[in-house]
Motif scaffolding. Sequence first.
Motif, short mmCIF file in Angstrom:
data_model
loop_
_atom_site.label_atom_id
_atom_site.label_comp_id
_atom_site.label_asym_id
_atom_site.label_seq_id
_atom_site.Cartn_x
_atom_site.Cartn_y
_atom_site.Cartn_z
N ARG A 134 65.03 39.13 86.81
CA ARG A 134 65.22 40.58 86.63
C ARG A 134 66.66 40.88 86.22
NH1 ARG A 134 61.52 43.66 91.11
NH2 ARG A 134 59.57 42.67 90.50
N GLU A 135 66.83 41.99 85.54
CA GLU A 135 68.14 42.34 84.98
C GLU A 135 69.23 42.43 86.05
OE1 GLU A 135 71.09 42.62 82.50
OE2 GLU A 135 69.05 42.19 81.86
N GLU A 136 68.93 43.03 87.21
CA GLU A 136 69.96 43.14 88.26
C GLU A 136 70.39 41.76 88.75
OE1 GLU A 136 66.00 43.60 90.51
OE2 GLU A 136 66.80 44.38 88.64
N ALA A 137 69.46 40.81 88.76
CA ALA A 137 69.80 39.44 89.16
C ALA A 137 70.65 38.77 88.08
CB ALA A 137 68.53 38.64 89.41
N ARG A 138 70.35 39.06 86.83
CA ARG A 138 71.15 38.51 85.72
C ARG A 138 72.61 38.98 85.83
NH1 ARG A 138 68.11 36.26 81.70
NH2 ARG A 138 65.90 36.84 81.72
N GLU A 139 72.78 40.24 86.15
CA GLU A 139 74.13 40.78 86.29
C GLU A 139 74.88 40.08 87.41
OE1 GLU A 139 73.98 45.05 86.64
OE2 GLU A 139 72.69 45.21 84.88
N THR A 140 74.22 39.86 88.54
CA THR A 140 74.84 39.15 89.65
C THR A 140 75.20 37.74 89.25
OG1 THR A 140 73.60 40.47 91.26
CG2 THR A 140 74.51 38.38 92.04
#
Length: 107
Positions: free
Chosen positions: A93-99
């Motif tokens: 998921r995108e929020e995980a990619r950012e992390t």
Amino acid sequence: MTATQTVEARLWLALKEVEDPEIPISVVGMGLIVALAWDDGVVDVQLTFTAMGCPAMDFIQDDIRERLLQEPDVDEVRIEIVWDPVWTRKMIREEARETMRGLGIVA
């Protein structure tokens, strides 16, 4: 929203607290939870892994079971390991990619 949908939404949120032991990203963010269903106190989880030889398989299953059993509407957790669909980086998921980017990990 039905009562079942409300409980399932809460269970998805609870699973966001379960992190992969190798990377501080939730199993939800990593796209490891393929499906989740709740019915009368029983949670059925379909779980995949990034690789068949993942050394953290048992840890992740134990953490998922432990976390879900903390929820008031959960009496039993059944986990099925599935390999279809095959996990790919697209499932992150995108929020995980950012992390991950913040940690210097290519996602």
